[in-house]
Design an enzyme around this catalytic site. Structure first.
Site, PDB file in Angstrom:
ATOM      1  N   GLU A 133      26.223  27.898   6.125  1.00  0.00           N
ATOM      2  CA  GLU A 133      27.053  27.071   5.249  1.00  0.00           C
ATOM      3  C   GLU A 133      26.410  25.706   5.042  1.00  0.00           C
ATOM      4  O   GLU A 133      25.599  25.262   5.860  1.00  0.00           O
ATOM      5  CB  GLU A 133      28.451  26.903   5.852  1.00  0.00           C
ATOM      6  CG  GLU A 133      29.205  28.203   5.966  1.00  0.00           C
ATOM      7  CD  GLU A 133      30.650  28.039   6.406  1.00  0.00           C
ATOM      8  OE1 GLU A 133      31.409  29.017   6.332  1.00  0.00           O
ATOM      9  OE2 GLU A 133      31.017  26.915   6.831  1.00  0.00           O
ATOM     10  N   ALA A 185      33.666  28.911  18.604  1.00  0.00           N
ATOM     11  CA  ALA A 185      33.436  30.345  18.478  1.00  0.00           C
ATOM     12  C   ALA A 185      34.721  31.142  18.357  1.00  0.00           C
ATOM     13  O   ALA A 185      34.690  32.312  17.966  1.00  0.00           O
ATOM     14  CB  ALA A 185      32.631  30.840  19.683  1.00  0.00           C
ATOM     15  N   GLU A 248      17.040  40.329  14.359  1.00  0.00           N
ATOM     16  CA  GLU A 248      16.445  39.598  13.245  1.00  0.00           C
ATOM     17  C   GLU A 248      15.249  38.777  13.706  1.00  0.00           C
ATOM     18  O   GLU A 248      14.199  38.759  13.046  1.00  0.00           O
ATOM     19  CB  GLU A 248      17.501  38.684  12.615  1.00  0.00           C
ATOM     20  CG  GLU A 248      16.976  37.844  11.454  1.00  0.00           C
ATOM     21  CD  GLU A 248      18.003  36.865  10.919  1.00  0.00           C
ATOM     22  OE1 GLU A 248      17.707  36.184   9.914  1.00  0.00           O
ATOM     23  OE2 GLU A 248      19.108  36.753  11.500  1.00  0.00           O
ATOM     24  N   GLY A 373      16.630  32.377  10.740  1.00  0.00           N
ATOM     25  CA  GLY A 373      16.948  33.083  11.978  1.00  0.00           C
ATOM     26  C   GLY A 373      17.099  32.170  13.173  1.00  0.00           C
ATOM     27  O   GLY A 373      17.228  32.632  14.300  1.00  0.00           O
TER      28      GLY A 373
END
Length: 389
Positions: A133, A185, A248, A373
């Protein structure tokens, strides 16, 4: 030669058979066109179908969804061989499903998996991941995009940015906050947003590198997303995204030393052909030293990733150790890519500054590999915390 045969306890004959097929595919279907695609800022959707027919899109996915179950070394083969085309933009978008689909596969309902995964693995649809974001980068715990339950739908509002395949993705796996009173979280969920959802707008972003990859800023304005598109348990999506990052990062590490290898090979070929003051460049000690420094870094990164992949495959390390070592591998490999791109451009001289050489393109793409990443700074901090430093 530096690109020596892989060790048999890492790569079996099946791995090498797949490598040969993929190498041929990249050489004939991708590499000849990357300059054209890079300048155009896109590549044909037909490439997804071609990769699917080869079986490349389905590596690591269950057969019931059209995939091919595979160990981590098959995924390394994908990363290493795709890198040979020397165009990160094509590799990034062609493989955006490898980060967009795993959360769905791991935690989605059977119905959602059946609807989303097969058409992507057939090359008919495109999948993307939307976490980053404008306000919080890739910090999942800082997600502000909200999804408020309204009957059988969630109403989604917010923004995502730097989204690979964001312009043409048909399925977007999105990090949202479903508990507006939560912080950090807690209260994070995973939703699959269909690309044709009303209220979803996309803006193409212009970039320093990865020109052939469409990258988008996404805006969600009262997007109504069916509750059936929830992945996993509401408010408990944070761990799903965290687990996604490890795969990833390992894939990106293998890509990075693969791109470094491309730079090395282009620089070596140029140094052997180019003559200055009556001698090939490669006869100059300073050039040989540059090439040797490149070889050293590539070999170190490749060796670390292969050894780490073995540990991942055989669960031969504690989870905290694996997270730390994956962070180390991505840092080491992207540093190797940065060094080799710089040295290759220097060896090529004026030609290295010209668009159309692989080294010039990779030089522009270094930074996205070092940031995507998880940036080098984030990964060092993450690794230190995992190791208790």
């Amino acid at each position: 030669m530096l690109d020596s045969p892989p060790l048999p306890h890492y790569f079996s004959p099946d791995h090498e058979q797949f490598r040969a097929a993929l190498r041929s595919f990249v050489a004939s279907e991708i590499t000849p066109f990357v300059n054209e695609w890079d300048e155009a800022g896109t590549f044909p959707r037909s490439l997804y179908r071609a990769a699917a027919e080869l079986g490349a899109l389905g590596v690591g996915f269950p057969e019931r969804y059209g995939g091919t179950p595979a160990d981590v070394f098959f995924k390394l083969v994908l990363a290493e061989e795709y890198a040979r085309c020397g165009c990160g933009g094509v590799v990034a978008s062609l493989n955006s499903h490898t980060i967009g689909l795993p959360p769905v596969l791991a935690a989605g309902s059977d119905a959602l998996k059946e609807r989303v995964i097969p058409p992507v693995l057939r090359g008919e649809k495109i999948a993307a991941l939307a976490v980053t974001e404008p306000s919080g980068g890739s910090d999942v715990a800082a997600v502000r995009t909200r999804a408020v339950r309204d009957g059988d739908h969630y109403v989604v509002n917010g923004e995502k940015t730097f989204i690979t395949s964001g312009m043409r993705a048909d399925f977007i796996t999105v990090a949202v906050r479903t508990d507006p009173s939560s912080k950090g979280a807690q209260g994070i969920s995973v939703l699959v947003v269909d690309g044709d959802t009303p209220g979803l707008t996309r803006t193409e972003l212009k970039k320093m590198g990865w020109w052939a990859s469409d990258t988008a800023h996404l805006r969600f304005d009262d997007c109504r997303v069916p509750v059936a598109n929830l992945v996993g348990i509401e408010h408990q999506g944070f761990k799903t995204f965290m687990n996604n990052f490890n795969g990833e990062r390992l894939f990106m590490a293998a890509q990075a030393y693969g791109f470094a290898q491309v730079c090395f090979e282009e620089a070596l070929a140029w140094a052997r052909e180019r003559k200055t003051f009556g001698q090939p460049l490669v006869e100059r000690q300073v050039i040989r030293h540059k090439l040797m420094d490149m070889a050293l870094r590539i070999d170190a990164a490749r060796t670390l990733v292969h050894e780490l992949a073995y540990r991942v495959e055989h669960r031969a390390a504690e989870p905290q150790q694996l997270v730390a070592r994956i962070a180390m591998a991505k840092i080491l490999a992207t540093q190797a890519m940065q060094f080799c791109a710089d040295q290759a451009v220097q060896i090529l001289g004026g030609m290295g500054f010209m668009r159309g050489t692989k080294s010039e393109r990779i030089y522009r793409e270094v930074k996205v590999m070092m940031i995507g990443g998880g940036s080098e700074e984030i990964l060092k901090d993450l690794g230190a915390r995992q190791l208790g430093l």
